[in-house]
Motif scaffolding. Structure first.
Motif, PDB file in Angstrom:
ATOM      1  N   GLU A  92       2.694  -9.416 -18.082  1.00 11.09           N
ATOM      2  CA  GLU A  92       3.051 -10.250 -19.221  1.00 11.09           C
ATOM      3  C   GLU A  92       4.379 -10.988 -19.055  1.00 11.09           C
ATOM      4  O   GLU A  92       5.129 -11.171 -20.028  1.00 11.09           O
ATOM      5  CB  GLU A  92       3.065  -9.384 -20.494  1.00 11.09           C
ATOM      6  N   TYR A  93       4.676 -11.406 -17.833  1.00 12.19           N
ATOM      7  CA  TYR A  93       5.860 -12.241 -17.583  1.00 12.19           C
ATOM      8  C   TYR A  93       5.400 -13.432 -16.753  1.00 12.19           C
ATOM      9  O   TYR A  93       5.458 -13.403 -15.519  1.00 12.19           O
ATOM     10  CB  TYR A  93       6.944 -11.435 -16.882  1.00 12.19           C
ATOM     11  N   PRO A  94       4.941 -14.511 -17.406  1.00  9.62           N
ATOM     12  CA  PRO A  94       4.226 -15.596 -16.712  1.00  9.62           C
ATOM     13  C   PRO A  94       5.056 -16.414 -15.738  1.00  9.62           C
ATOM     14  O   PRO A  94       4.484 -17.206 -14.987  1.00  9.62           O
ATOM     15  CB  PRO A  94       3.723 -16.483 -17.864  1.00  9.62           C
ATOM     16  N   VAL A  95       6.395 -16.283 -15.745  1.00  2.90           N
ATOM     17  CA  VAL A  95       7.212 -17.074 -14.821  1.00  2.90           C
ATOM     18  C   VAL A  95       7.458 -16.335 -13.512  1.00  2.90           C
ATOM     19  O   VAL A  95       8.273 -16.770 -12.697  1.00  2.90           O
ATOM     20  CB  VAL A  95       8.557 -17.455 -15.483  1.00  2.90           C
ATOM     21  N   THR A  96       6.758 -15.229 -13.284  1.00  9.96           N
ATOM     22  CA  THR A  96       6.872 -14.480 -12.033  1.00  9.96           C
ATOM     23  C   THR A  96       6.157 -15.232 -10.909  1.00  9.96           C
ATOM     24  O   THR A  96       5.036 -15.707 -11.085  1.00  9.96           O
ATOM     25  CB  THR A  96       6.269 -13.078 -12.194  1.00  9.96           C
ATOM     26  N   ASP A  97       6.788 -15.308  -9.744  1.00  8.61           N
ATOM     27  CA  ASP A  97       6.238 -16.103  -8.639  1.00  8.61           C
ATOM     28  C   ASP A  97       4.927 -15.535  -8.112  1.00  8.61           C
ATOM     29  O   ASP A  97       3.943 -16.267  -7.953  1.00  8.61           O
ATOM     30  CB  ASP A  97       7.259 -16.190  -7.496  1.00  8.61           C
ATOM     31  N   SER A  98       4.910 -14.234  -7.787  1.00  8.91           N
ATOM     32  CA  SER A  98       3.693 -13.658  -7.209  1.00  8.91           C
ATOM     33  C   SER A  98       3.553 -12.201  -7.627  1.00  8.91           C
ATOM     34  O   SER A  98       4.529 -11.441  -7.635  1.00  8.91           O
ATOM     35  CB  SER A  98       3.706 -13.764  -5.678  1.00  8.91           C
ATOM     36  N   VAL A  99       2.317 -11.829  -7.974  1.00  6.85           N
ATOM     37  CA  VAL A  99       1.971 -10.448  -8.327  1.00  6.85           C
ATOM     38  C   VAL A  99       0.708 -10.088  -7.554  1.00  6.85           C
ATOM     39  O   VAL A  99      -0.316 -10.752  -7.692  1.00  6.85           O
ATOM     40  CB  VAL A  99       1.727 -10.287  -9.845  1.00  6.85           C
ATOM     41  N   PHE A 100       0.795  -9.042  -6.741  1.00  5.01           N
ATOM     42  CA  PHE A 100      -0.355  -8.552  -5.988  1.00  5.01           C
ATOM     43  C   PHE A 100      -0.758  -7.184  -6.523  1.00  5.01           C
ATOM     44  O   PHE A 100       0.081  -6.293  -6.666  1.00  5.01           O
ATOM     45  CB  PHE A 100      -0.036  -8.421  -4.494  1.00  5.01           C
ATOM     46  N   ILE A 101      -2.043  -7.003  -6.818  1.00 12.08           N
ATOM     47  CA  ILE A 101      -2.590  -5.712  -7.211  1.00 12.08           C
ATOM     48  C   ILE A 101      -3.483  -5.222  -6.077  1.00 12.08           C
ATOM     49  O   ILE A 101      -4.370  -5.954  -5.609  1.00 12.08           O
ATOM     50  CB  ILE A 101      -3.416  -5.815  -8.510  1.00 12.08           C
ATOM     51  N   PHE A 102      -3.265  -3.982  -5.632  1.00 15.05           N
ATOM     52  CA  PHE A 102      -4.039  -3.423  -4.524  1.00 15.05           C
ATOM     53  C   PHE A 102      -4.969  -2.338  -5.058  1.00 15.05           C
ATOM     54  O   PHE A 102      -4.517  -1.364  -5.684  1.00 15.05           O
ATOM     55  CB  PHE A 102      -3.107  -2.851  -3.459  1.00 15.05           C
ATOM     56  N   LEU A 103      -6.263  -2.507  -4.799  1.00 12.35           N
ATOM     57  CA  LEU A 103      -7.298  -1.586  -5.238  1.00 12.35           C
ATOM     58  C   LEU A 103      -7.868  -0.876  -4.023  1.00 12.35           C
ATOM     59  O   LEU A 103      -8.342  -1.519  -3.080  1.00 12.35           O
ATOM     60  CB  LEU A 103      -8.419  -2.328  -5.974  1.00 12.35           C
ATOM     61  N   SER A 104      -7.814   0.456  -4.035  1.00 12.52           N
ATOM     62  CA  SER A 104      -8.303   1.222  -2.900  1.00 12.52           C
ATOM     63  C   SER A 104      -9.822   1.332  -2.927  1.00 12.52           C
ATOM     64  O   SER A 104     -10.435   1.488  -3.985  1.00 12.52           O
ATOM     65  CB  SER A 104      -7.689   2.621  -2.915  1.00 12.52           C
ATOM     66  N   GLN A 105     -10.426   1.238  -1.748  1.00 13.94           N
ATOM     67  CA  GLN A 105     -11.866   1.343  -1.595  1.00 13.94           C
ATOM     68  C   GLN A 105     -12.227   2.695  -0.969  1.00 13.94           C
ATOM     69  O   GLN A 105     -11.389   3.339  -0.314  1.00 13.94           O
ATOM     70  CB  GLN A 105     -12.384   0.205  -0.721  1.00 13.94           C
ATOM     71  N   PRO A 106     -13.464   3.173  -1.168  1.00 12.43           N
ATOM     72  CA  PRO A 106     -13.847   4.499  -0.646  1.00 12.43           C
ATOM     73  C   PRO A 106     -13.656   4.648   0.859  1.00 12.43           C
ATOM     74  O   PRO A 106     -13.411   5.730   1.356  1.00 12.43           O
ATOM     75  CB  PRO A 106     -15.331   4.598  -1.033  1.00 12.43           C
ATOM     76  N   GLN A 107     -13.769   3.556   1.616  1.00 19.29           N
ATOM     77  CA  GLN A 107     -13.622   3.644   3.068  1.00 19.29           C
ATOM     78  C   GLN A 107     -12.160   3.681   3.515  1.00 19.29           C
ATOM     79  O   GLN A 107     -11.867   3.679   4.706  1.00 19.29           O
ATOM     80  CB  GLN A 107     -14.310   2.449   3.740  1.00 19.29           C
ATOM     81  N   GLY A 108     -11.231   3.716   2.556  1.00 20.07           N
ATOM     82  CA  GLY A 108      -9.819   3.749   2.896  1.00 20.07           C
ATOM     83  C   GLY A 108      -9.191   2.377   3.009  1.00 20.07           C
ATOM     84  O   GLY A 108      -8.001   2.257   3.313  1.00 20.07           O
ATOM     85  N   GLU A 109      -9.972   1.323   2.811  1.00 16.57           N
ATOM     86  CA  GLU A 109      -9.434  -0.033   2.846  1.00 16.57           C
ATOM     87  C   GLU A 109      -8.885  -0.415   1.466  1.00 16.57           C
ATOM     88  O   GLU A 109      -9.067   0.296   0.478  1.00 16.57           O
ATOM     89  CB  GLU A 109     -10.522  -1.007   3.283  1.00 16.57           C
ATOM     90  N   TRP A 110      -8.216  -1.569   1.440  1.00 16.40           N
ATOM     91  CA  TRP A 110      -7.614  -2.035   0.195  1.00 16.40           C
ATOM     92  C   TRP A 110      -8.109  -3.446  -0.123  1.00 16.40           C
ATOM     93  O   TRP A 110      -8.190  -4.294   0.765  1.00 16.40           O
ATOM     94  CB  TRP A 110      -6.084  -2.060   0.301  1.00 16.40           C
ATOM     95  N   THR A 111      -8.417  -3.656  -1.384  1.00 17.81           N
ATOM     96  CA  THR A 111      -8.736  -4.995  -1.881  1.00 17.81           C
ATOM     97  C   THR A 111      -7.526  -5.525  -2.629  1.00 17.81           C
ATOM     98  O   THR A 111      -6.950  -4.823  -3.475  1.00 17.81           O
ATOM     99  CB  THR A 111      -9.952  -4.964  -2.822  1.00 17.81           C
TER     100      THR A 111
END
Length: 392
Positions: A92-111
């Motif tokens: 909720e801070y729209p003037v932020t340059d970049s926000v990355f969310i990392f979601l873990s997958q069952p195979q150990g990889e990240w989305t």
């Protein structure tokens, strides 16, 4: 078997969020953060057991001021029910340059999902004035989420988790409130522009320009303007923000000088205000360089000086100075609170999101009363003799 979610970076300090039937969860209070001064850490590194102990709980919603570091944050969700849960995570801070969310997958990889006012959003990100990421939890699942934030604005991390009903209802209310606010502001801007040209009144002109800059700042800080910027032009968001701040201080100082006719009362005070006025216009190119002293003078000391001037003129009984001084005091008090929050000198609270809108409301009320009273006084003097009070 009961918790099939990935275990990388699992949080064991009791700070997990148990999702139930509530409509909203304030995630910012549950974040653990890690600074990345070199801005080169990867999700594989920060999610490894070796980095787990380097995350520290944040006291309330993290508000670190303007820093060059990237910041990693993590939080854990647990679904104790036998139903799948779907949520919207809002940053909720729209003037932020970049926000990355990392979601873990069952195979150990990240989305990775990404959003920001300087980068293109991932296709999964919901179009909104905030950065809205869709999340889901399977029955009895627990999941650790990692967030990477990098910005030239204040490093403030207000985040909330919503169910769809609560999110849509809150968004509906915000649209109504801000729609009314912008509608009223546009109406007043048009009125005072017409008055400026019809009555040849410079105060009306500078007030209309000041309202325009302040309204645009509200639109930027609340994320409304960014919704209209094409993805290919997102790099201009920061420039527009800085340019509007500089124009706001420029028009504000000129409005004060014109409305109170400062030059006729004190040429020294008027000179200082003129310097602050042009510093506002020069704020645009100066911001390209690290200039904390310049910003402190313009954004910190400037409002204190101009507010003192307006109050002194009110005490001296200067015509039409009362409402102007009240509006100036309220507006700059809220902007000072916002400046201290941006600098990281005071903690962040959700009500601070309404500091700039509050300044716009106070300007609409008190400055309008001051300008209208001045116009009424001019009209009165034009129709009667100043010495005898008789009609001309």
């Amino acid at each position: 078997l009961l918790f099939p979610g990935p275990a990388q970076g699992r949080v064991h300090d009791g700070s997990s969020i148990f999702v139930d039937e509530r409509g909203r969860y304030e995630v910012g209070k549950y974040l653990q953060i890690l600074k990345d001064p070199e801005r080169n850490l990867t999700i594989g590194e920060v999610s490894s057991p070796g980095f787990s102990g380097r995350f520290r709980p944040a006291p309330g919603v993290p508000n670190l001021g303007i820093i060059p570091s990237a910041v990693w944050a993590r939080f854990q969700l647990k679904n104790p029910t036998d139903k799948e849960r779907r949520f919207y995570l809002t940053f909720e801070y729209p003037v932020t340059d970049s926000v990355f969310i990392f979601l873990s997958q069952p195979q150990g990889e990240w989305t990775r999902l990404q959003a920001g006012d300087s980068i293109s959003n991932s296709p999964e990100v919901i179009p909104h004035r905030y950065f809205v990421f869709p999340l889901s939890l399977q029955p009895y699942q627990e999941m650790v989420y990692y967030v990477r934030v990098q910005t030239t604005a204040a490093m403030t991390l207000p985040m909330s988790l919503w169910n769809s009903t609560a999110f849509l209802l809150a968004d509906h209310h915000d649209q109504i409130v801000f729609g009314l606010l912008f509608g009223v502001a546009i109406g007043f801007i048009i009125y005072f522009l017409v008055s400026a040209f019809k009555l040849s009144n410079p105060s009306c002109l500078w007030f209309a320009l000041y309202l325009t800059a302040l309204g645009l700042l509200v639109a930027i800080r609340q994320g409304f303007l960014q919704e209209f910027i094409p993805p290919g032009l997102k790099a201009w968001n920061n420039i527009i923000n800085v340019a509007d701040i500089g124009f706001l201080y420029f028009t504000g100082a000129k409005f004060l000088r014109t409305f109170l006719d400062v030059e006729s009362h004190s040429k020294k005070v008027d000179f200082i205000l003129a310097v602050l006025q042009w510093m506002g216009l020069l704020y645009i190119p100066v911001c390209l360089l690290p200039t904390p002293i310049y910003s402190l003078i313009l954004v910190g000391l400037g409002p204190i000086f101009s507010t003192t001037v307006s109050i002194v003129y009110w005490i001296k009984g200067l015509p039409n100075a009362k409402y102007f001084a009240i509006g100036w005091l309220i507006g700059h008090f809220t902007s000072t609170i916002d400046f201290l929050r941006i600098s990281g000198l005071i903690p962040y609270f959700s009500l601070m999101d309404y500091a700039i809108p509050a300044a716009l409301v106070s300007s609409l009320i008190f400055f309008t009363m001051a300008v209208v009273q001045q116009l009424y006084t001019y009209r009165l003097f034009a129709n009667q003799d100043g010495l005898t009070g008789l009609a001309n």
